[in-house]
Scaffold this active site. Sequence first.
Site, PDB file in Angstrom:
ATOM      1  CB  SER A  15      23.212  20.693  34.142  1.00  0.00           C
ATOM      2  OG  SER A  15      23.337  20.872  35.535  1.00  0.00           O
TER       3      SER A  15
ATOM      4  CG  HIS B 221      22.636  18.669  30.012  1.00  0.00           C
ATOM      5  ND1 HIS B 221      21.710  19.625  29.656  1.00  0.00           N
ATOM      6  CD2 HIS B 221      22.555  18.552  31.357  1.00  0.00           C
ATOM      7  CE1 HIS B 221      21.120  20.087  30.747  1.00  0.00           C
ATOM      8  NE2 HIS B 221      21.607  19.443  31.793  1.00  0.00           N
TER       9      HIS B 221
ATOM     10  CE  LYS C  34      17.427  19.004  31.102  1.00  0.00           C
ATOM     11  NZ  LYS C  34      18.023  18.508  32.326  1.00  0.00           N
TER      12      LYS C  34
HETATM   13  C1  LIG Z   1      17.430  18.472  33.702  1.00  0.00           C
HETATM   14  C2  LIG Z   1      18.254  17.523  34.477  1.00  0.00           C
HETATM   15  C3  LIG Z   1      17.658  16.527  35.254  1.00  0.00           C
HETATM   16  C4  LIG Z   1      16.180  16.459  35.482  1.00  0.00           C
HETATM   17  O1  LIG Z   1      15.518  15.992  34.367  1.00  0.00           O
HETATM   18  P1  LIG Z   1      13.982  16.407  34.165  1.00  0.00           P
HETATM   19  O2  LIG Z   1      13.491  15.447  33.162  1.00  0.00           O
HETATM   20  O3  LIG Z   1      14.016  17.816  33.694  1.00  0.00           O
HETATM   21  O4  LIG Z   1      13.322  16.268  35.492  1.00  0.00           O
HETATM   22  C5  LIG Z   1      18.481  15.607  35.857  1.00  0.00           C
HETATM   23  N1  LIG Z   1      19.816  15.683  35.748  1.00  0.00           N
HETATM   24  C6  LIG Z   1      20.421  16.660  35.037  1.00  0.00           C
HETATM   25  C7  LIG Z   1      21.901  16.676  34.946  1.00  0.00           C
HETATM   26  C8  LIG Z   1      19.653  17.624  34.397  1.00  0.00           C
HETATM   27  O5  LIG Z   1      20.242  18.595  33.728  1.00  0.00           O
END
Ligand SMILES: *Cc1c(COP(=O)(O)O)cnc(C)c1O
Length: 396
Positions: free
Chosen positions: A178, A206, A238
């Site tokens: 991330s 992602h 996302k």
């Molecule tokens: C954003 C993210 C999460 C958490 O997801 P949310 O739905 O925002 O709680 C988990 N793992 C990774 C790699 C992320 O980037």
Amino acid sequence: MIWDALETDLEHLSTAGLLRRRRVLDTPCGPEALVEGRRLTAFCSNDYLGLANHPALITAVQEAAARWGVGSGASHVVSGHLRPHAELEERLAAFTGFEQALYFSTGYMANLAIVPALLERNDAVFADKLNHASLIDAAQLARAEHIRYPHGDLEHLATRLARSSARRKLILTDAVFSMDGDLAPLPELFELAERFDAWLVVDDAHGFGVLGPGGRGSLAHFNLSPSPRLILMGTLGKAAGVSGAFVAGDRRVIAWLAQRARPYIFTTASSPVIAAALLTSLKLIAAGDARRTHLQRLIDHLQTGLAGLPWPLLPSPTAIQPLRVGDNHATLHLTESLFARDLWVPAIRPPTVPVGSARLRISLSAAHSFAQVNELISALRELAANAGDNGEVCDG
Ligand SMILES: *Cc1c(COP(=O)(O)O)cnc(C)c1O
């Protein structure tokens, strides 16, 4: 008083350049943000396909609210599992090719659900050192042994797996890291999982919606087919533009999570309007080749435009394009200089990234235009030239 220590701790964060600041937006998520009365071009969100404010999703929410109300009223295992939730899980399973999928309120919760539900005291988690904080927390919450291998180091991982006498083994990795934007070697990790009879849990926060044919994610990108030893976690806040997450996998894994995963059971089901919006979002993702192509062109354009700056772009093929600065204060300074030019790019500092590797995390979206990316390129080139003139040093 008991809070005095916090006052001091907060001051320490501030002097270390580690204080996080929340800015209030007066516009919906998108490339243009109205913040403190200023119009900024933003490169911050993970809304990679530009769906967060899409009219079709807004309509889906309005219609769902009229049909289903707003609250779900209870946990999924009591009476909060409404038709849109059930339908969403079916569509997610079909979309990813797995037998079943389970919908969660957030990705953070989904990760906290998977690991402790599957592992106990005599088991072991093998986790990439650059994994997302939620995966680190998940491994810690499980009472299993937590073995962290150097980023992408398959040899090291193989040695640790071979040496382990754990009853159950689970390999845990981000698919797209991330804060770095690079991809995990998923086919090789899967091979190791096969060789050592382990599960491979892939966090595709992602990659889902962006990578692979039809946006089906990182597994599809690598041509990895579903297997009972593969567990896919995808987030829906996302690229999908809404919120929530899912775990997809073998029907026995999913059945067990629905029985035993505490972050699934002991929380109120999220609003049915969210599930309805996601059903529409899945259709837009599947039909989103034009968005993904535009995004890829923006990524190529940015990489070409930022080549040769004193701050290197990390080697990332994805929409996450981190510009490594190194020092916390230098990173903050760069962010502030961009902000002064109405460009909003977040500074990422420890503990989110290792000490000494602070960076700007430029994130691109299909909603960006070439003109907006050009603004960012020109500003960074100018700032680099100025920094050179002033003899400023940036490590990195
Ligand atoms: C954003 C993210 C999460 C958490 O997801 P949310 O739905 O925002 O709680 C988990 N793992 C990774 C790699 C992320 O980037």
